[in-house]
Design an enzyme around this catalytic site. Sequence first.
Site, PDB file in Angstrom:
ATOM      1  N   CYS A  14       4.971  42.143   5.480  1.00  0.00           N
ATOM      2  CA  CYS A  14       4.263  40.979   5.895  1.00  0.00           C
ATOM      3  C   CYS A  14       2.854  41.250   6.347  1.00  0.00           C
ATOM      4  O   CYS A  14       2.389  42.050   6.948  1.00  0.00           O
ATOM      5  CB  CYS A  14       5.014  40.652   7.550  1.00  0.00           C
TER       6      CYS A  14
ATOM      7  N   GLU B 237       3.989  35.342   0.957  1.00  0.00           N
ATOM      8  CA  GLU B 237       4.540  36.155   0.141  1.00  0.00           C
ATOM      9  C   GLU B 237       4.016  35.797  -1.134  1.00  0.00           C
ATOM     10  O   GLU B 237       3.804  34.764  -1.572  1.00  0.00           O
ATOM     11  CB  GLU B 237       5.968  36.323   0.308  1.00  0.00           C
TER      12      GLU B 237
END
Length: 224
Positions: free
Chosen positions: A2, A106
């Site tokens: 992340c 992402e």
Amino acid sequence: MCGRFTQMMEWAELVRLYRLADKWYGRNTPARYNVAPTQTVPFVHQGRDGEQELSEGRWWLVPFWAKEMPKHPTFNARLEEADVKSSFKDSFKAKRCLVPADGFYEWTNGEDGGKDPWFIHLPDRKPFSFAGLWAYNKTLDVVSCTILTMAAGDPMQQLHDRQPIILAPETYDEWLSPETSTPDAKALLQRNLDGDLQFHRVSRDINSSKFEGDPGINVAFAGA
């Protein structure tokens, strides 16, 4: 992993996730569409009185024993090693936290060789909490935190082989409590909401950590 996330919710929505005292309600913050490592972020932990408390710190964990800022990345901690790795093990034992968010990003490889960003969120963009760790380094006078990650399952494995751990709300108190043992804390991380995640493409503007606008998140939801 992340490496970027969002805090778009109004402050009132954020604090409703937790059991915070009234003193935390009298403020507001602008929407943040591109929170990046080393920036200051809010996180919730257990205070000395046993109640939940809000702090702010650098998103790049600085262990209490460090003599200088870590040069290797510490904005994520891998579940598989966080309880034994020197950078994280002390925090995993007694300084666990929750990092509020309502989405993260992402990237996948585009057909033109560029990076295509995906905005990842819970249904209805419901706010949530990443499982995290925090630390205070007295030498450098730095409060900091990190976000825990684990091997990706469905649906995240369509985008990446890792995913941040989004804790189920019923685990919050036990996760934050220093009395929860390390093995029990690791077991709690399996009680997460990652299987509910949804995602869609957004603008490549977000690829720059300096970009602060909406990369098309609100447009996509308005047209849903």
